[in-house]
Design a protein around this motif. Structure first.
Motif, PDB file in Angstrom:
ATOM      1  N   UNK A   1       0.835  -1.188   0.000  1.00 23.09           N
ATOM      2  CA  UNK A   1       0.000   0.000   0.000  1.00 23.09           C
ATOM      3  C   UNK A   1       0.874   1.244   0.000  1.00 23.09           C
ATOM      4  N   UNK A   2       0.752   2.027  -1.047  1.00 25.45           N
ATOM      5  CA  UNK A   2       1.521   3.250  -1.204  1.00 25.45           C
ATOM      6  C   UNK A   2       0.589   4.372  -1.660  1.00 25.45           C
ATOM      7  N   UNK A   3       1.142   5.583  -1.711  1.00 21.10           N
ATOM      8  CA  UNK A   3       0.455   6.667  -2.387  1.00 21.10           C
ATOM      9  C   UNK A   3       0.453   6.379  -3.887  1.00 21.10           C
ATOM     10  N   UNK A   4      -0.596   6.781  -4.604  1.00 17.60           N
ATOM     11  CA  UNK A   4      -1.776   7.522  -4.150  1.00 17.60           C
ATOM     12  C   UNK A   4      -2.940   6.585  -3.869  1.00 17.60           C
ATOM     13  N   UNK A   5      -3.931   7.074  -3.110  1.00 16.02           N
ATOM     14  CA  UNK A   5      -5.195   6.362  -3.008  1.00 16.02           C
ATOM     15  C   UNK A   5      -5.881   6.380  -4.377  1.00 16.02           C
ATOM     16  N   UNK A   6      -6.635   5.310  -4.659  1.00  8.25           N
ATOM     17  CA  UNK A   6      -7.340   5.201  -5.948  1.00  8.25           C
ATOM     18  C   UNK A   6      -8.816   4.916  -5.662  1.00  8.25           C
ATOM     19  N   UNK A   7      -9.613   5.952  -5.373  1.00 11.36           N
ATOM     20  CA  UNK A   7     -11.034   5.737  -5.082  1.00 11.36           C
ATOM     21  C   UNK A   7     -11.779   5.150  -6.281  1.00 11.36           C
TER      22      UNK A   7
END
Length: 271
Positions: free
Chosen positions: A180-186
């Protein structure tokens, strides 16, 4: 390479991630074949471990913040993060399987949902939920090739989700040297454009839909996320790389060619 908190990958690093992604694909293949009435979710976890062992890979789930399994196996109203164990799969169950692998420090992560066959037939509503969730994932992945900003991905997923409940508390994510890394992916519109879709971006696109509302609750085990209204849920996910010549679905054996064909998007592997 890093920029604004995002780990941008080189072509060689993307190739390493493909190796991990193909291990995840092998886990999916083996677990799909094992899902049947009378099989425990713990037995599916053992199947995953066997694949990891043969590949010389490790699980990125086992021990992650204390998680006790190699898979997340979520059944019916369980949306995500279900702990594999003694629960026995029943005819007509909706089973979501999230799997990951690490090879040489690089991560792959992907999920699928299946409706377990039943002699009396499966619920058409469950089948439609699964088809729609998978289609929404592919719509989001296609937006990585056709869009300009990461927000285009969530918009495409939402447009393909129709009237199903869109789970908003859990999203896709960047991936690479960590799961889990940046960025979030909504998997929905946020009103934000997000970072540019530029070469080296590697993300996991993972919509979660329910047949009811979007509200969720975490069970007392501290992991399993369920729908508050008890509605059944589905979850699909692939790890995808954006590079200078296009996109490559790292956890799909065909690189995503079949899933993206309907969107007019060509897969471009890094040979």
């Amino acid at each position: 390479m890093f920029g604004r908190g995002i780990e941008y990958k080189t072509p060689d690093q993307i190739r390493l991630m493909r190796t991990a992604g193909l291990v995840v694909a092998d886990i999916h293949h083996a677990v799909r074949a094992a899902i049947a009435p009378g099989v425990s979710t713990g037995a599916l976890d053992t199947v995953a471990q066997d694949v990891l062992d043969r590949a010389g890979a490790t699980s990125n789930f086992l021990g992650y913040h204390g998680f006790p399994g190699r898979l997340c196996v979520s059944v019916n109203s369980e949306i995500v993060h279900g702990i594999p164990g003694a629960r026995v799969i029943q005819p007509g169950d909706v089973v979501s399987v999230d799997a990951g692998a690490v090879v040489d420090g690089w991560h792959g992560d992907a999920a699928f949902t299946a409706v377990v066959p039943a002699e009396a037939g499966t619920d058409p509503g469950d089948e439609a939920l699964v088809r729609t969730t998978e289609a929404a994932m592919w719509a989001g992945i296609a937006a990585l090739a056709t869009g300009k900003r990461l927000g285009d991905v969530g918009a495409a997923v939402e447009d393909a989700s129709y009237d199903y409940g869109i789970v908003r508390e859990y999203t896709g994510h960047g991936i690479g040297t960590a799961m889990h890394q940046e960025p979030d992916v909504p998997g929905y519109r946020t009103g934000r454009r997000g970072p540019a879709l530029r070469p080296g971006l590697c993300v996991a696109v993972e919509p979660m839909l329910t047949r009811g509302g979007e509200a969720t609750h975490v069970l007392d085990d501290g992991w399993t996320v369920v729908s508050v209204d008890g509605s059944r849920a589905a979850h699909f996910e692939h790890t995808v790389a954006v590079h200078s010549r296009g996109i490559w679905v790292l956890t799909a054996p065909d690189g995503g060619a079949a899933g993206l064909a309907a969107h007019g998007v060509d897969v471009v592997p890094l040979d």
